[in-house]
Design a protein around this motif. Sequence first.
Motif, mmCIF file in Angstrom:
data_model
loop_
_atom_site.group_PDB
_atom_site.id
_atom_site.type_symbol
_atom_site.label_atom_id
_atom_site.label_comp_id
_atom_site.label_asym_id
_atom_site.label_seq_id
_atom_site.Cartn_x
_atom_site.Cartn_y
_atom_site.Cartn_z
ATOM 1 N N GLU C 146 0.823 -1.200 0.000
ATOM 2 C CA GLU C 146 0.000 0.000 0.000
ATOM 3 C C GLU C 146 0.867 1.264 0.000
ATOM 4 N N TYR C 147 2.168 1.125 0.311
ATOM 5 C CA TYR C 147 3.080 2.273 0.296
ATOM 6 C C TYR C 147 4.028 2.234 -0.893
ATOM 7 N N GLY C 148 3.705 1.372 -1.854
ATOM 8 C CA GLY C 148 4.504 1.334 -3.072
ATOM 9 C C GLY C 148 5.797 0.564 -2.947
ATOM 10 N N THR C 149 6.075 0.030 -1.754
ATOM 11 C CA THR C 149 7.339 -0.689 -1.557
ATOM 12 C C THR C 149 7.251 -2.133 -2.056
ATOM 13 N N LEU C 150 8.412 -2.752 -2.178
ATOM 14 C CA LEU C 150 8.491 -4.096 -2.769
ATOM 15 C C LEU C 150 9.208 -5.076 -1.846
ATOM 16 N N TYR C 151 8.762 -6.309 -1.899
ATOM 17 C CA TYR C 151 9.515 -7.386 -1.270
ATOM 18 C C TYR C 151 10.641 -7.776 -2.215
ATOM 19 N N SER C 152 11.824 -8.066 -1.651
ATOM 20 C CA SER C 152 12.903 -8.584 -2.491
ATOM 21 C C SER C 152 12.705 -10.089 -2.654
ATOM 22 N N LYS C 153 13.414 -10.645 -3.600
ATOM 23 C CA LYS C 153 13.353 -12.091 -3.818
ATOM 24 C C LYS C 153 13.691 -12.835 -2.524
ATOM 25 N N GLU C 154 14.725 -12.344 -1.851
ATOM 26 C CA GLU C 154 15.168 -12.996 -0.620
ATOM 27 C C GLU C 154 14.081 -12.934 0.460
ATOM 28 N N GLU C 155 13.460 -11.780 0.565
ATOM 29 C CA GLU C 155 12.408 -11.614 1.577
ATOM 30 C C GLU C 155 11.205 -12.516 1.291
ATOM 31 N N LEU C 156 10.816 -12.547 0.018
ATOM 32 C CA LEU C 156 9.641 -13.353 -0.337
ATOM 33 C C LEU C 156 9.926 -14.834 -0.133
ATOM 34 N N GLN C 157 11.110 -15.239 -0.551
ATOM 35 C CA GLN C 157 11.492 -16.636 -0.404
ATOM 36 C C GLN C 157 11.493 -17.045 1.074
ATOM 37 N N ALA C 158 11.987 -16.155 1.925
ATOM 38 C CA ALA C 158 12.055 -16.459 3.362
ATOM 39 C C ALA C 158 10.647 -16.600 3.948
ATOM 40 N N ILE C 159 9.756 -15.717 3.562
ATOM 41 C CA ILE C 159 8.375 -15.826 4.067
ATOM 42 C C ILE C 159 7.738 -17.116 3.546
ATOM 43 N N SER C 160 8.011 -17.417 2.292
ATOM 44 C CA SER C 160 7.487 -18.640 1.691
ATOM 45 C C SER C 160 7.953 -19.872 2.467
ATOM 46 N N GLU C 161 9.205 -19.875 2.849
ATOM 47 C CA GLU C 161 9.732 -21.011 3.605
ATOM 48 C C GLU C 161 9.020 -21.188 4.950
ATOM 49 N N VAL C 162 8.792 -20.068 5.631
ATOM 50 C CA VAL C 162 8.080 -20.151 6.907
ATOM 51 C C VAL C 162 6.689 -20.753 6.688
ATOM 52 N N CYS C 163 6.001 -20.244 5.675
ATOM 53 C CA CYS C 163 4.655 -20.748 5.395
ATOM 54 C C CYS C 163 4.678 -22.248 5.143
ATOM 55 N N HIS C 164 5.650 -22.676 4.361
ATOM 56 C CA HIS C 164 5.677 -24.096 4.029
ATOM 57 C C HIS C 164 6.081 -24.935 5.236
ATOM 58 N N ASP C 165 6.941 -24.385 6.070
ATOM 59 C CA ASP C 165 7.269 -25.101 7.313
ATOM 60 C C ASP C 165 6.003 -25.329 8.145
ATOM 61 N N TYR C 166 5.140 -24.351 8.141
ATOM 62 C CA TYR C 166 3.919 -24.458 8.954
ATOM 63 C C TYR C 166 2.703 -24.904 8.116
ATOM 64 N N GLN C 167 2.963 -25.242 6.869
ATOM 65 C CA GLN C 167 1.909 -25.764 5.976
ATOM 66 C C GLN C 167 0.690 -24.860 5.868
ATOM 67 N N ILE C 168 0.936 -23.572 5.736
ATOM 68 C CA ILE C 168 -0.163 -22.642 5.450
ATOM 69 C C ILE C 168 0.171 -21.906 4.165
ATOM 70 N N PRO C 169 -0.838 -21.562 3.386
ATOM 71 C CA PRO C 169 -0.566 -20.929 2.097
ATOM 72 C C PRO C 169 -0.092 -19.474 2.217
ATOM 73 N N LEU C 170 0.738 -19.089 1.281
ATOM 74 C CA LEU C 170 1.180 -17.695 1.146
ATOM 75 C C LEU C 170 0.387 -17.082 -0.006
ATOM 76 N N PHE C 171 -0.336 -16.009 0.304
ATOM 77 C CA PHE C 171 -1.208 -15.348 -0.682
ATOM 78 C C PHE C 171 -0.672 -13.945 -0.941
ATOM 79 N N LEU C 172 -0.413 -13.664 -2.213
ATOM 80 C CA LEU C 172 0.104 -12.347 -2.582
ATOM 81 C C LEU C 172 -0.951 -11.573 -3.362
ATOM 82 N N ASP C 173 -1.293 -10.408 -2.843
ATOM 83 C CA ASP C 173 -2.269 -9.522 -3.475
ATOM 84 C C ASP C 173 -1.518 -8.645 -4.462
#
Lengths: 341, 341, 341, 341
Positions: C146-173
């Motif tokens: 909402e502030y125009g900022t971006l996730y980096s590849k590294e940041e997104l990948q890290a969040i994705s890993e957490v989600c998969h560790d906990y078996q919950i989906p990652l949803f990107l708007d």
Amino acid sequence: MLNFESDYLEGAHEKILQRMLETNEEKLTGYGHDKYSASAVDKIRQACLCPEADVYFISGGTLTNALVIASMLKKYEGVLAAETAHIATHETGAIEYSGHKVLTLPQTQGKISATQVRDYLTTFWADANHEFMVFPGMVYLSHPTEYGTLYSKEELQAISEVCHDYQIPLFLDGARLGYGLASPESDLSLPMIAEYCDVFYIGGTKVGAFLGEAIVFTKHNCPEYFLAHMKQQGALLAKGRLLGLQFDTLFTDQLYLTISQHAIAMAMRLKKGLQEKNYRFYLDSPTNQQFIVIQNKQLEELKKKVAFGFWETFDESHSVIRFATSWATKEADIDELLTLL
Amino acid sequence: MLNFESDYLEGAHEKILQRMLETNEEKLTGYGHDKYSASAVDKIRQACLCPEADVYFISGGTLTNALVIASMLKKYEGVLAAETAHIATHETGAIEYSGHKVLTLPQTQGKISATQVRDYLTTFWADANHEFMVFPGMVYLSHPTEYGTLYSKEELQAISEVCHDYQIPLFLDGARLGYGLASPESDLSLPMIAEYCDVFYIGGTKVGAFLGEAIVFTKHNCPEYFLAHMKQQGALLAKGRLLGLQFDTLFTDQLYLTISQHAIAMAMRLKKGLQEKNYRFYLDSPTNQQFIVIQNKQLEELKKKVAFGFWETFDESHSVIRFATSWATKEADIDELLTLL
Amino acid sequence: MLNFESDYLEGAHEKILQRMLETNEEKLTGYGHDKYSASAVDKIRQACLCPEADVYFISGGTLTNALVIASMLKKYEGVLAAETAHIATHETGAIEYSGHKVLTLPQTQGKISATQVRDYLTTFWADANHEFMVFPGMVYLSHPTEYGTLYSKEELQAISEVCHDYQIPLFLDGARLGYGLASPESDLSLPMIAEYCDVFYIGGTKVGAFLGEAIVFTKHNCPEYFLAHMKQQGALLAKGRLLGLQFDTLFTDQLYLTISQHAIAMAMRLKKGLQEKNYRFYLDSPTNQQFIVIQNKQLEELKKKVAFGFWETFDESHSVIRFATSWATKEADIDELLTLL
Amino acid sequence: MLNFESDYLEGAHEKILQRMLETNEEKLTGYGHDKYSASAVDKIRQACLCPEADVYFISGGTLTNALVIASMLKKYEGVLAAETAHIATHETGAIEYSGHKVLTLPQTQGKISATQVRDYLTTFWADANHEFMVFPGMVYLSHPTEYGTLYSKEELQAISEVCHDYQIPLFLDGARLGYGLASPESDLSLPMIAEYCDVFYIGGTKVGAFLGEAIVFTKHNCPEYFLAHMKQQGALLAKGRLLGLQFDTLFTDQLYLTISQHAIAMAMRLKKGLQEKNYRFYLDSPTNQQFIVIQNKQLEELKKKVAFGFWETFDESHSVIRFATSWATKEADIDELLTLL
């Protein structure tokens, strides 16, 4: 083993059991239309000095919160509450399940202030795009709070004024209301609470009853066809007598207040003992829940001898734990606990 | 005045009260984690010959129905039921409040048949546009039905087969289950019900308890984190002991069955008396609810001396009324009623 | 008057209009079963390097968010998001309307981190009473935020890993996904987003289309009978062709990326001009939304000549305002705006 | 291949496309606050002779139905409708998803009568236990109905009177309203519909637009903060211009009526041809949907040459099929169809 885990460990006050025995064979109409429920309503109205209050009995707190909020809010409205409020944290989203958002405010010792509420409401209505946000349609307070703290008369009155300026109801969750009223540090009486709040409930489950909470609508503001709301949300007990009789007993000869005072006396005895032993308090609670900060090592030892509530991590080596007293706590148990600590 | 208005007129069976007295001062963990709830679960499993059943206790029938249906159905699924089913008529839309449609089928004496269910399911799945319709995701039966009638073993087994063919659960609402099991015309036992149904509940409120229904999931099919579902829908009592203890008592020494048999004996005594007086029955009920057709004029006279249930308009000059017996009905009251009629 | 109020000021890209003209008289099956929708699905799969993705087209962002969340979560689950996330602030409680809580985390420049998410999940599952809390069942990110900022590849990948560790989906708007992909500071491609996220949507409304968002399920994880979910939530357009044709056009010859790059070029031209004039930036945005802090007095003057977004109060005498560029912004307009500032 | 499957096969009327081209580059405020939406509101008010009507544009019919019903009903109310009503059958439970029950009445040729509605309301309010039932809080009619039939002025007026006697709104679903108004057998005008109904919608999706339905509240009865309701249910399009411009065009120079008349002319040409060929009609439809009963064998043959709607099984060897004409149907196609039949 000693047990200070919560304030709903025992059954019900003996006078309640006695009356259940006495009235057991009477054939009574269901759904709260019995004479004991009617009598309980009368006594609660008198105790609140609110002769026209609408009073309904519900089996438990979460259902009561969900019912009051869902029946009073418009579809696009939410409820303002402290971030530590029970409805915001420990009801598995029962409010959201009813379609409404809990709008949280930062808390101080479990409380929110009139200034916070006013600022929120002012900002909301000043926002040109407020139709894109959830409307703040009610203010929810717990009294005593989840941390055992109390609103003062001045604080409650101030929040009430803000609510009335913005024409939204003030709802007070009194799951432990007796323990608030009985605290020597409280300057709030039941009639004052009825005056400042638009709706509140008097907790029975934690204060002497087997189960039951009494919702009081104080301003001729009970949602139309409230029984229909109750039935729809599964909150209408067939044998309403069970709730009515308990509240009738609790509001006879000030039993509700008397047994609450006992719980507070027990809590203060414990508090004094803890102070003498130089325990560190998480905050200063004037009611039946006492929170201390202890070392994790000590916590593990203590667990073997007494049941208590684990509250939250304090830091790497310390935790916050809770001891709760109740209407049923025995002096000897307090003393034994103090010996162990 | 005589009262045959419903089967929830009195408090609870004396043995329940006695045990409440005996255990009242025990400090027990909340939310159903107490020893009496555990014991009740064990006894119900044994009575059902279903040692791995998941059993939960809920305060009332509407909440139980809403909880079972909302926790088991997918969002786009509805529940198939007779048009006269309690969930379709007298729960103020509690099922729809949870987001699910009640899909109704025409009834015969309060019942639906395996053929009706199969036809509905076949037609649904054959429709090319079924994604535009509510998916039939469960079958709901009341047993006894709202008209006191019973499914036979053959009928229940047949419906069960259809459900399993289509892989949807069969849910039996047993608010009055005891009165069904105790009827001499029933060929269904509790273990059979556990075998044919995927989930059912054993009603306590109408059969000896102050309040309480026991949900039994029979096929390792309990929704994951069912306590979270319960809490979210306001169905988790703090003092779960109150429910556990009652069911523990009801399932000790076959009390549940014994008191149900008494209710049926009373109902049959009444039925026989009515037959001898040539009353017209609305239908032939083998359980504790008896429905007769009487002239409106007689109805007005009768009202002055006895309370009963008005059921529905029969024709311009006649009405259907209901007399309900229960575990607490006295023989003398039946005889007095027969004298009046 | 100049207008930089939002990125949805104009109609649609001319190529979309042209194809609407060309195909207007064709008779096509409804509800997304037309050939243009099928072609759009294929092209999106190819662009994502995700040949088996399930792709659906929805008319707008709020409906898309509500649909994805309500169809993927269990009843007692909520969605983790930044406190400034669109779903948490500006959708009038659409998520709560579907029964689910938005569980908010503190944000930094509109973003949340893998560490925050992991801490939340760890704490939740370690809590002995977690069945009394809303289960975190999904993580929601806006990209760009909402502030125009971006996730980096590294940041997104890290969040994705957490989600998969906990078996919950990652949803990107991805309401503004094009502007994220086209930013020179982004190191994320569409295939990477498809790899790291379990579900995301490609925004059309703000990036060249009249209306439309394309949901992409990347892991064979599309909720069963998704059309039924869509219909139930009112999200199934009769003339699905309208959405399909637009996305088919946007994903032909990389139009989606090309027009996004234009918007970014315009934003960077504006940013450079603002920097040269020493305007104070609220934060450093690499995408099509630029936020500056200006004096309230200047704001009032500016309002007379140009439309922009008022974002929030900065302090007593300053405000945060937003200029948004889009696929349709003209260089001349940027230059004129810079002259005015 | 010939296609008479539905009335939403083509794009939009050419005049709509032309205006989309002309206005495409204009920068307009979002969410319906643009000048074309304002102009469309004005023209609809004039066409309805209801100068103070509140008018809102929504993307599709199911969303419109869910929004109108959920925003107007109290929580414990349901909506009365024919058992064949679209909301009762083909919207995957969208109304129940919003928490409200659809209370169905038996239909005659797709219609319900004032007598049926009055009987239902009288019986409901006379029932002593009506708080245990869903309250009938609105009447829903489709006009034309799902079977192409029409309410007469007298019928609609009578239903309106019942609704007003019981103070509940009458809601008319006009997804195909143009085809009703244009039918030579209709004695209802748009101003009459605005007079008798409390709320109705004018369908665009099936009558010349790409998408869009115009809700008209006729009695100063628009729910407060309707935009908030729209946003909450995902029904607020960012580019509201797209809906406004289409309705502005449809209500310029009576385009809506003119193109509807064309559809009716085509339907009557088809009906006459079918009559001459002695086809058996399922019912007598005066609008754009024609239903015939044909042998299953003939149905299979026909399918190879023309697309049509399969409606329902008539008997073992016959089916009901539907041919729909629209604003876009060509005379030559009707003639070719008649040759095939």
